[in-house]
Design a protein around this motif. Structure first.
Motif, short mmCIF file in Angstrom:
data_model
loop_
_atom_site.label_atom_id
_atom_site.label_comp_id
_atom_site.label_asym_id
_atom_site.label_seq_id
_atom_site.Cartn_x
_atom_site.Cartn_y
_atom_site.Cartn_z
N VAL A 1 21.91 21.78 -10.55
CA VAL A 1 22.76 20.78 -9.89
C VAL A 1 22.21 19.42 -10.29
N ARG A 2 23.07 18.53 -10.79
CA ARG A 2 22.62 17.27 -11.40
C ARG A 2 21.65 16.48 -10.53
N PHE A 3 22.00 16.23 -9.27
CA PHE A 3 21.12 15.37 -8.48
C PHE A 3 19.80 16.06 -8.13
N MET A 4 19.80 17.37 -8.03
CA MET A 4 18.54 18.08 -7.79
C MET A 4 17.68 18.05 -9.05
N ARG A 5 18.30 18.27 -10.19
CA ARG A 5 17.58 18.19 -11.48
C ARG A 5 17.01 16.79 -11.67
N ASN A 6 17.79 15.76 -11.34
CA ASN A 6 17.30 14.37 -11.48
C ASN A 6 16.04 14.15 -10.64
N HIS A 7 16.08 14.60 -9.39
CA HIS A 7 14.91 14.43 -8.53
C HIS A 7 13.71 15.21 -9.08
N ARG A 8 13.96 16.39 -9.65
CA ARG A 8 12.88 17.20 -10.22
C ARG A 8 12.24 16.46 -11.40
N LEU A 9 13.05 15.83 -12.24
CA LEU A 9 12.52 15.08 -13.38
C LEU A 9 11.67 13.89 -12.91
N VAL A 10 12.14 13.19 -11.90
CA VAL A 10 11.37 12.06 -11.35
C VAL A 10 10.07 12.57 -10.75
N ALA A 11 10.14 13.69 -10.02
CA ALA A 11 8.95 14.26 -9.40
C ALA A 11 7.92 14.67 -10.45
N THR A 12 8.37 15.24 -11.56
CA THR A 12 7.46 15.63 -12.64
C THR A 12 6.74 14.39 -13.17
N GLU B 1 0.82 -1.21 0.00
CA GLU B 1 0.00 0.00 0.00
C GLU B 1 0.86 1.26 0.00
N ARG B 2 2.09 1.13 0.49
CA ARG B 2 3.00 2.28 0.56
C ARG B 2 4.38 1.84 0.08
N VAL B 3 5.04 2.75 -0.62
CA VAL B 3 6.36 2.46 -1.18
C VAL B 3 7.31 3.60 -0.84
N PHE B 4 8.45 3.24 -0.25
CA PHE B 4 9.53 4.18 0.01
C PHE B 4 10.46 4.12 -1.18
N LEU B 5 10.60 5.24 -1.90
CA LEU B 5 11.38 5.26 -3.14
C LEU B 5 12.67 6.04 -2.94
N LEU B 6 13.77 5.32 -3.03
CA LEU B 6 15.09 5.92 -2.88
C LEU B 6 16.07 5.12 -3.74
N SER B 7 16.85 5.85 -4.51
CA SER B 7 17.89 5.20 -5.31
C SER B 7 19.18 5.99 -5.15
N PRO B 8 20.30 5.37 -5.51
CA PRO B 8 21.57 6.10 -5.42
C PRO B 8 21.57 7.29 -6.38
N SER B 9 22.30 8.32 -6.01
CA SER B 9 22.44 9.48 -6.89
C SER B 9 23.51 9.15 -7.93
N GLU B 10 23.06 8.52 -9.00
CA GLU B 10 23.99 8.10 -10.05
C GLU B 10 23.45 8.53 -11.40
N GLU B 11 24.22 8.32 -12.42
CA GLU B 11 23.88 8.80 -13.76
C GLU B 11 22.50 8.34 -14.23
N GLY B 12 22.14 7.09 -14.00
CA GLY B 12 20.87 6.56 -14.49
C GLY B 12 19.71 6.68 -13.52
N GLN B 13 19.83 7.52 -12.51
CA GLN B 13 18.81 7.60 -11.45
C GLN B 13 17.42 7.91 -12.00
#
Length: 196
Positions: A110-121, A63-75
């Motif tokens: 900043v790459r890792f912030m941009r990556n999180h923003r893309l996933v959030a979108t 019912e709930r998922v904790f989503l976390l991955s390493p901050s890497e190129e393919g994140q």
């Protein structure tokens, strides 16, 4: 039931310990069976990866998922692939995603912030209920740079001339426990930072 990705990392492991202490059933997703040996003893596990998740019938049990991955190129691709697998399974769990403080700023490159923003979108477009935890820098991060810190007598961060309030991985896990077990309507972005 809660599924924890990133289960063997700093935040994920603390999260599993805290859920176990609270007697909240959780399942860790590990890449290979051998990684399960290092998990807290009461935690169940499934084998899978973000781009090779467990079967749909297994994903539908959470019912709930904790989503976390390493901050890497393919994140971005990894996390989006996993979100797509949840959707393809015909399931709509609440997602608690760890991002980074600043990810919501559209002009931050900043790459890792941009990556999180893309996933959030991508996540927001799915219509799944989402809570974002946006920690500042982890207190544990400088441990890997102790040599450079000694040599330069400086601790550098991607904060420009600004100040950074470091936060412990265990505190991020505590916020995740609250987000995963609290009110189902809770959402939004929660910036996690130290007191100074």
């Amino acid at each position: 039931m809660i599924l924890v990705t990133g289960a063997t990392g700093h935040v994920g492991y603390h999260l599993l310990e805290q859920l176990a202490d609270a007697r909240v059933p959780a399942t860790a997703m590990v890449r290979v069976e051998a990684e399960a040996a290092d998990l807290p003893t009461s935690v169940r596990h499934v084998v899978g990866t973000l781009d090779g998740p467990p079967p749909a019938e297994v994903l539908r049990t959470f019912e709930r998922v904790f989503l976390l991955s390493p901050s890497e190129e393919g994140q971005v691709e990894l996390e989006m692939s996993f979100v797509d697998a949840l959707i393809a399974a015909g399931h709509g769990p609440r997602i608690v995603k760890v991002a980074a403080d600043g990810f919501q700023e559209p002009d931050c490159e900043v790459r890792f912030m941009r990556n999180h923003r893309l996933v959030a979108t991508h996540l927001d477009a799915t219509g799944l209920p989402v809570t974002y935890l946006a920690p500042n820098l982890y207190m544990e991060s400088p441990l890997s740079a102790t040599g450079a810190i000694r040599e330069q007598a400086a601790l550098t961060t991607p904060a420009g001339a600004g100040r950074a309030g470091f936060v412990a991985a265990g505190d991020v896990a505590a916020a995740a426990v609250h987000a995963l077990t609290g009110d189902a309507q809770e959402g939004g972005v929660h910036v996690l930072t130290g007191p100074e």
